[in-house]
Design an enzyme around this catalytic site. Sequence first.
Site, short mmCIF file in Angstrom:
data_model
loop_
_atom_site.label_atom_id
_atom_site.label_comp_id
_atom_site.label_asym_id
_atom_site.label_seq_id
_atom_site.Cartn_x
_atom_site.Cartn_y
_atom_site.Cartn_z
N VAL A 63 0.81 -1.23 0.00
CA VAL A 63 0.00 0.00 0.00
C VAL A 63 0.84 1.28 0.00
CG1 VAL A 63 -1.98 -1.13 1.11
CG2 VAL A 63 -0.30 0.10 2.52
N TYR A 154 3.00 6.66 15.57
CA TYR A 154 1.81 5.85 15.26
C TYR A 154 0.54 6.69 15.48
CZ TYR A 154 -1.51 1.92 15.54
OH TYR A 154 -2.57 1.07 15.33
N LYS A 158 -2.41 7.91 12.77
CA LYS A 158 -3.84 7.59 12.89
C LYS A 158 -4.70 8.86 13.01
CE LYS A 158 -3.44 3.09 12.59
NZ LYS A 158 -4.01 2.35 11.45
P1 NAI Z 1 -1.57 -7.25 12.02
O1 NAI Z 1 -0.12 -6.90 12.11
O2 NAI Z 1 -2.04 -8.52 12.64
O3 NAI Z 1 -2.04 -7.22 10.49
C1 NAI Z 1 -1.64 -6.21 9.61
C2 NAI Z 1 -1.70 -6.74 8.19
O4 NAI Z 1 -1.30 -5.68 7.30
C3 NAI Z 1 -0.74 -7.92 7.95
O5 NAI Z 1 -1.41 -8.95 7.28
C4 NAI Z 1 0.36 -7.31 7.08
O6 NAI Z 1 0.96 -8.25 6.19
C5 NAI Z 1 -0.39 -6.21 6.34
N1 NAI Z 1 0.49 -5.15 5.85
C6 NAI Z 1 1.49 -4.52 6.54
N2 NAI Z 1 2.12 -3.64 5.74
C7 NAI Z 1 1.51 -3.70 4.52
C8 NAI Z 1 1.70 -3.03 3.28
N3 NAI Z 1 2.68 -2.13 3.12
N4 NAI Z 1 0.89 -3.34 2.25
C9 NAI Z 1 -0.09 -4.27 2.39
N5 NAI Z 1 -0.32 -4.94 3.54
C10 NAI Z 1 0.47 -4.66 4.59
O7 NAI Z 1 -2.32 -5.99 12.67
P2 NAI Z 1 -3.84 -5.76 13.10
O8 NAI Z 1 -3.87 -5.60 14.55
O9 NAI Z 1 -4.74 -6.71 12.43
O10 NAI Z 1 -4.05 -4.28 12.49
C11 NAI Z 1 -4.92 -3.96 11.42
C12 NAI Z 1 -5.21 -2.48 11.48
O11 NAI Z 1 -5.87 -2.16 12.72
C13 NAI Z 1 -3.96 -1.60 11.43
O12 NAI Z 1 -4.22 -0.46 10.63
C14 NAI Z 1 -3.77 -1.20 12.88
O13 NAI Z 1 -3.05 0.01 13.00
C15 NAI Z 1 -5.20 -1.09 13.36
N6 NAI Z 1 -5.37 -1.18 14.81
C16 NAI Z 1 -5.07 -2.33 15.51
C17 NAI Z 1 -5.27 -2.39 16.86
C18 NAI Z 1 -4.99 -3.60 17.69
O14 NAI Z 1 -5.18 -3.56 18.92
N7 NAI Z 1 -4.57 -4.71 17.12
C19 NAI Z 1 -5.81 -1.23 17.61
C20 NAI Z 1 -6.09 -0.09 16.78
C21 NAI Z 1 -5.88 -0.08 15.44
#
Ligand code: NAI
Length: 258
Positions: A63, A154, A158
């Site tokens: 992305v 971070y 956001k």
């Molecule tokens: P995660 O690390 O488990 O999953 C993130 C996914 O994004 C992974 O599959 C990864 O391969 C993919 N990714 C990373 N860089 C990428 C790129 N350049 N292009 C395409 N794909 C890419 O993280 P999670 O927790 O599922 O996070 C998802 C979203 O939720 C993120 O935006 C995170 O900031 C947000 N978030 C998560 C929270 C939490 O407590 N886990 C809390 C608040 C927000």
Amino acid sequence: MILEGKTALITGAGRGIGQGIAMSLAEAGANIVAADLDINIARQTAEKVQQLGRKSLALEVDVTDPDSIHKMMQQAEEQMGPIDIAVNNAGILSIHPIAELSANAWDQVMNVNARGVFLCTQAELAVMRPRKFGRIINIASIAGKVGFPNLSHYSASKFAVIGFTNAVAKEVAAEGVTVNALCPGIVGTGMWRGPDGLSAAWAQDGESEEESWERHQKTLLPQGEAQTPEDMGQLAVYLASAAHVTGQAIAVDGGFSL
Ligand code: NAI
């Protein structure tokens, strides 16, 4: 089923919140394009979607790269038809006290979390606006509503997602496209539970990662327990089906940001 006949594209769909949202949208009837930096995990999500009887396609995307996003959109629409719903979920996190935050660490997080959402939204709007229909859901965070120590880069990324979402929503409001932000609180994905996750980094002396995870849920969350990817999926289904909710940043955080 409320999303029957619709097609949804989700970035970062290979695991965690992205996979949870993909499954909830599929359960509500949508066909799914699962895009991720890691094609192997995107395929796993696509297979799970197929087991529900929906069509799915796994695509590789970075992305941060406009050419990669352009290719993703082209392949998605050629193979799955018009993209009605887009969830810009891909995100990364690192932990640095402000005095030690390097320009490189700042750029990495801003590139994926803020620039990535901008580039994906722009490409999605290019196909949605002429059709006068679209639902864009940008995954922000409660860190986009309140600041967190050692996560200033971070949090900045956001806050940027929420401001961008609000402004773009107004710009396209009369064209049948809604743009909203979904703000997760604490979800036990790789960001919290992984080897470089917050639970391990914020463990106190002698505390295991598991104990740190339990403590953070009890102390930070009024409800005392973390949210799940499926909780995020429920709101995503609503935002994907609501015609007159736009420009909002809605928290699913168990009262964390109250
Ligand atoms: P995660 O690390 O488990 O999953 C993130 C996914 O994004 C992974 O599959 C990864 O391969 C993919 N990714 C990373 N860089 C990428 C790129 N350049 N292009 C395409 N794909 C890419 O993280 P999670 O927790 O599922 O996070 C998802 C979203 O939720 C993120 O935006 C995170 O900031 C947000 N978030 C998560 C929270 C939490 O407590 N886990 C809390 C608040 C927000």
